[in-house]
Scaffold this active site. Sequence first.
Site, PDB file in Angstrom:
ATOM      1  CG  LEU A  39      32.008  43.268  35.292  1.00 59.45           C
ATOM      2  CD1 LEU A  39      31.800  44.391  34.275  1.00 59.45           C
ATOM      3  CD2 LEU A  39      33.461  43.233  35.754  1.00 59.45           C
ATOM      4  CG  HIS A  43      34.574  44.318  38.925  1.00 62.87           C
ATOM      5  ND1 HIS A  43      33.748  43.302  39.369  1.00 62.87           N
ATOM      6  CD2 HIS A  43      35.819  43.794  38.904  1.00 62.87           C
ATOM      7  CE1 HIS A  43      34.458  42.217  39.587  1.00 62.87           C
ATOM      8  NE2 HIS A  43      35.719  42.481  39.324  1.00 62.87           N
ATOM      9  CE  LYS A 155      37.954  40.744  48.021  1.00 60.82           C
ATOM     10  NZ  LYS A 155      38.352  39.937  46.891  1.00 60.82           N
TER      11      LYS A 155
END
Length: 285
Positions: A39, A43, A155
Amino acid sequence: MADTPLVAIVRPVADLRTTVSAWKRQGFTVGFVPTMGALHDGHLALVREAKERADRVVASVFVNPTQFAAHEDLGAYPRQEGRDAELLAEAGCDLMFAPSVEEMYRPDATTTISVGAPAEGLEGAFRPQMFGGVALVVSKLLNQVQPDVAVFGEKDFQQLIVVRRLVRDLDIPTEIIGLPTIRDGHGLALSSRNAYLSEADLAVARRLNGILAEAGAKAALGDPVAPLEAEAAQALLAAGFDSVDYVAIRRTDDLSAFETVADAPARVLAAAKIGRTRLIDNMAV
Ligand code: PAF
């Protein structure tokens, strides 16, 4: 010294369901963020968004084998579960779901999911196994967690379009939210795969967003998109990328192609490699 906060971790689907059912009985809404771990701030922004929209948040950490081709980086994909658990707790996540591969995929499972047109072209052309694997695991995760809302990053823009279509077509009662890409101070989209890049590679990678922004700006003026796509691909190679899979300017809603950007909202998307590291990025035109 402050204690590192802990997030509860569950691995069996049955335990996940027990916790989520208890929350629902108490009247709590549930938000969900699916991840493959490793992460980063991108995130954690998804988790914070889910927390804004729901009373309780589940994040999954599962490196999904069905979305990797045999030659891809499944074995090398970064894994840092302990650190991920700390980061999730700090971001306000209530439960981390980290199933084993065996829990997720029975050895005799036969069901596949094909999303069709939104999964074709772009990433689908270069990673033909990817969206079948994403559709399967996202369907399973949404069934397992049964969230009111799930948050995905822009993204992976084509993935977001695929998931929206999947949820619509299969009548899955979860609202899908797309969150704008989180970038570093140089505009590089945050990605777990950035961990593979050396300092010199990073300097190249940081050119990607500027080159796409320039192509997008010209497209917005009404220039035909095909020469702009070719020009941007050349610019990426000149900037130091080793190869370019695609630069494409497409309609935002379904990623279909057009000759010039007319009234429809558009997106410029690209995938390019530095060494063996494949980077993707996209932005609104
Ligand atoms: O975007 C990702 O990290 C993955 O594709 C997802 C949605 C967690 C499915 O494995």
